[in-house]
Design a protein around this motif. Sequence first.
Motif, short mmCIF file in Angstrom:
data_model
loop_
_atom_site.label_atom_id
_atom_site.label_comp_id
_atom_site.label_asym_id
_atom_site.label_seq_id
_atom_site.Cartn_x
_atom_site.Cartn_y
_atom_site.Cartn_z
N GLU A 108 12.61 2.60 15.35
CA GLU A 108 12.90 1.97 16.65
C GLU A 108 14.30 1.39 16.67
O GLU A 108 15.02 1.50 17.68
N GLN A 109 14.73 0.78 15.55
CA GLN A 109 16.06 0.18 15.49
C GLN A 109 17.15 1.25 15.61
O GLN A 109 18.12 1.09 16.35
N ARG A 110 16.98 2.37 14.90
CA ARG A 110 18.01 3.42 14.95
C ARG A 110 18.02 4.10 16.32
O ARG A 110 19.08 4.50 16.80
N ALA A 111 16.85 4.26 16.92
CA ALA A 111 16.82 4.81 18.28
C ALA A 111 17.50 3.87 19.26
O ALA A 111 18.20 4.31 20.19
N ARG A 112 17.35 2.56 19.04
CA ARG A 112 18.01 1.59 19.90
C ARG A 112 19.53 1.69 19.77
O ARG A 112 20.27 1.52 20.75
N GLU A 113 20.01 1.97 18.56
CA GLU A 113 21.45 2.13 18.36
C GLU A 113 21.98 3.34 19.12
O GLU A 113 23.09 3.30 19.67
N VAL A 114 21.20 4.43 19.17
CA VAL A 114 21.62 5.60 19.94
C VAL A 114 21.71 5.25 21.42
O VAL A 114 22.67 5.60 22.10
N ARG A 115 20.70 4.56 21.93
CA ARG A 115 20.72 4.19 23.35
C ARG A 115 21.88 3.25 23.66
O ARG A 115 22.47 3.31 24.74
N SER A 116 22.18 2.36 22.73
CA SER A 116 23.29 1.44 22.95
C SER A 116 24.63 2.17 22.98
O SER A 116 25.52 1.82 23.74
N ALA A 117 24.76 3.21 22.13
CA ALA A 117 26.01 3.96 22.09
C ALA A 117 26.17 4.85 23.30
O ALA A 117 27.29 5.04 23.80
N ASP A 140 18.36 11.95 23.18
CA ASP A 140 17.95 12.23 21.80
C ASP A 140 17.08 11.13 21.22
O ASP A 140 16.13 11.40 20.46
N ALA A 141 17.39 9.88 21.55
CA ALA A 141 16.60 8.77 21.01
C ALA A 141 15.15 8.86 21.50
O ALA A 141 14.20 8.71 20.72
N ASP A 142 14.95 9.09 22.79
CA ASP A 142 13.59 9.20 23.33
C ASP A 142 12.88 10.43 22.77
O ASP A 142 11.67 10.41 22.55
N LEU A 143 13.63 11.51 22.55
CA LEU A 143 13.03 12.73 22.01
C LEU A 143 12.46 12.49 20.60
O LEU A 143 11.30 12.77 20.33
N VAL A 144 13.30 11.94 19.72
CA VAL A 144 12.87 11.76 18.32
C VAL A 144 11.79 10.69 18.23
O VAL A 144 10.72 10.92 17.64
N ARG A 146 -0.64 7.09 22.31
CA ARG A 146 -0.22 8.42 22.74
C ARG A 146 0.39 8.35 24.14
O ARG A 146 1.39 9.01 24.43
N SER A 147 -0.19 7.58 25.03
CA SER A 147 0.35 7.43 26.38
C SER A 147 1.73 6.79 26.35
O SER A 147 2.62 7.16 27.11
N HIS A 148 1.88 5.80 25.44
CA HIS A 148 3.20 5.15 25.31
C HIS A 148 4.26 6.17 24.87
O HIS A 148 5.39 6.18 25.38
N ALA A 149 3.88 7.03 23.93
CA ALA A 149 4.82 8.06 23.47
C ALA A 149 5.16 9.03 24.59
O ALA A 149 6.32 9.45 24.75
N LEU A 150 4.17 9.43 25.38
CA LEU A 150 4.42 10.35 26.50
C LEU A 150 5.32 9.71 27.54
O LEU A 150 6.18 10.37 28.13
N ASP A 151 5.13 8.41 27.79
CA ASP A 151 6.01 7.70 28.73
C ASP A 151 7.45 7.71 28.22
O ASP A 151 8.40 7.86 29.00
N MET A 152 7.61 7.57 26.91
CA MET A 152 8.96 7.59 26.33
C MET A 152 9.60 8.97 26.50
O MET A 152 10.77 9.09 26.88
N ARG A 197 10.55 9.45 30.10
CA ARG A 197 11.78 8.73 30.44
C ARG A 197 13.00 9.48 29.95
O ARG A 197 14.05 9.50 30.59
N GLY A 198 12.88 10.13 28.80
CA GLY A 198 14.01 10.87 28.25
C GLY A 198 14.39 12.07 29.10
O GLY A 198 15.55 12.50 29.10
N THR A 199 13.44 12.65 29.83
CA THR A 199 13.77 13.81 30.68
C THR A 199 14.55 13.41 31.92
O THR A 199 15.18 14.26 32.55
N GLU A 200 14.53 12.15 32.28
CA GLU A 200 15.20 11.70 33.51
C GLU A 200 16.65 11.29 33.28
O GLU A 200 17.35 10.94 34.24
N LEU A 201 17.11 11.32 32.04
CA LEU A 201 18.48 10.92 31.76
C LEU A 201 19.46 12.04 32.08
O LEU A 201 19.07 13.21 32.21
N ALA A 202 20.75 11.68 32.21
CA ALA A 202 21.76 12.69 32.54
C ALA A 202 21.85 13.75 31.46
O ALA A 202 22.05 14.93 31.74
N LYS A 203 21.73 13.33 30.20
CA LYS A 203 21.71 14.28 29.07
C LYS A 203 20.33 14.21 28.43
O LYS A 203 20.17 13.86 27.28
N GLY A 204 19.33 14.53 29.25
CA GLY A 204 17.94 14.30 28.88
C GLY A 204 17.32 15.40 28.05
O GLY A 204 17.97 16.33 27.59
#
Length: 522
Positions: free
Chosen positions: A309-318, A324-328, A343-349, A352-359
């Motif tokens: 979660e911490q490393r994914a947060r660093e990707v989102r911050s950058a 990519d963060a939501d995908l992994v 499982r629902s939480h993961a699907l929501d993540m 959300r990743g599909t709605e980004l500009a580089k989703g």
Amino acid sequence: MTTILWAVLLPLQLLWTVGIAGYFFVLVPRRWRVPYQQSLELLHSDDREDLQRADRLLGEAVNAGPRGRTLNRIRFAQAGVRAMLGTHDPARYADAATVLHELITAEGRTEHTAYLELWVQARLENHSRVTDLYAEHRTLLDTRPEPRRIAAASHLHLAAGHWRRRETDGALHHFDRVRELGELTDRIPPEVDNLPMVKGVQAVFDGRGDDAREAFEAARDRAADLRRSAVEAELGLVVCDWRDGDPQELGTRLARLSEEAGRQPPEQGGENRLDAAVAVLRLVALLREWRARPALSGAPTPADLAELEQRAREVRSADAELGDADLVEGLVRYYFALNQSERSHALDMLDRGTELAKGITLPEVLDLMERERALGGEGDAISRYLALVGEFLDDPTRSAEDRAHFRRLQARFAPFGDPGDLPDQPVPHQRTPAEDHQRRTEALRRRIELIVQPRIRDLPQDAPARLALRELLDELDHAARAAADGAGILHQAEMRLITSTAQTLLPEDPAEHRGTHDQEPA
């Protein structure tokens, strides 16, 4: 007599000497000096006719027979005039080069002839010749800034040619010469310093590992020479070591590069793409570390997921627009989910990743999300079950005892769900020919599997609920095949399957469960 003879001859000899001297020192020089002087007066004009007249006058001066330094001065003026005529007729540049060659052969290069030769060769677009001339006669040419600018322009032309041909080393050589000259440096594209990186990246995509490593090492050395950051080159070397390198060692190198990248000034637009690239690699490197663990060592621990979660947060911050963060993180949490909520939480993540500009655009992931959303949760399962029970209640072929049993099931589930407007596949309400029983059974099987999947998907394969469901589905298939011998067998199999599904969705007290079965028809 002798005295008289000398008195006559001496004046004649004097007149002869004066005449000869006048011819060679006055008349002959006048034949070339007059046209030469007249041509010099026309050199200040840019008019084509004036320059052509000056060229003709200089030709007359050369034909008048001057010698030595005088001839060299006239030839130099003639070369200059023809060079100026080249602005009107480019073919005259070659004429100027010919005159210069003759002049330099006779006199050798001077400061003026060297500069004019450099200028003419540049107009002829002999850029390699220009750079060679400047390098060879730099002591003569460095007395003024114009030759440096001409040489810099030729180096830029040569660099552009190498760049178009993807000859990275040649392009960098000429761009470096431009920097050394200190002229036209603003014409150097900013991405020039990344050419070794481009070369290395292309080699990586082509599968040429040794070439890629060599290019990235050259980029690192070049950055050191220019006193610039070598983070990009070091990152390229990490990519070269990615397949066979130790995951922990790669993670350590990436952590160091992440710190260095964080100290780099943001690029135009306020973003630091290098920071984002390092963050993505650090995120994937964590998965490499997990993969290197011994087999059957268990699922990721809570500490592992916290690091993820911490490393994914660093990707989102950058880069907040990078999916990519939501995908992994979404895929990891989906495959290691312990229940439907996780499982629902993961699907929501992932969603959300599909709605980004580089989703997220991977077809496999999108298909997974579509299937999971279609399956629904436990609430959807109960609604589907109520719709199915309602269809059996409306079936006129069912006995009164069967309908009473279905009404009890319906009342039991009523507080938990409402079929609403769910699309239902119609179940025939009239007795069907024997050949239709198989299709009816297959439709029922698909609907039951869809209903119970959210409840049993997290159970092991040998769980009693899974075993019971498989046995009842097998019984249903057997009953369908035997339907020709009597529809009652199929009805009884359907009844037991519907009742067992209710127990899977909403388990009841064993005593109450036994009482309910006592009331069921035999």
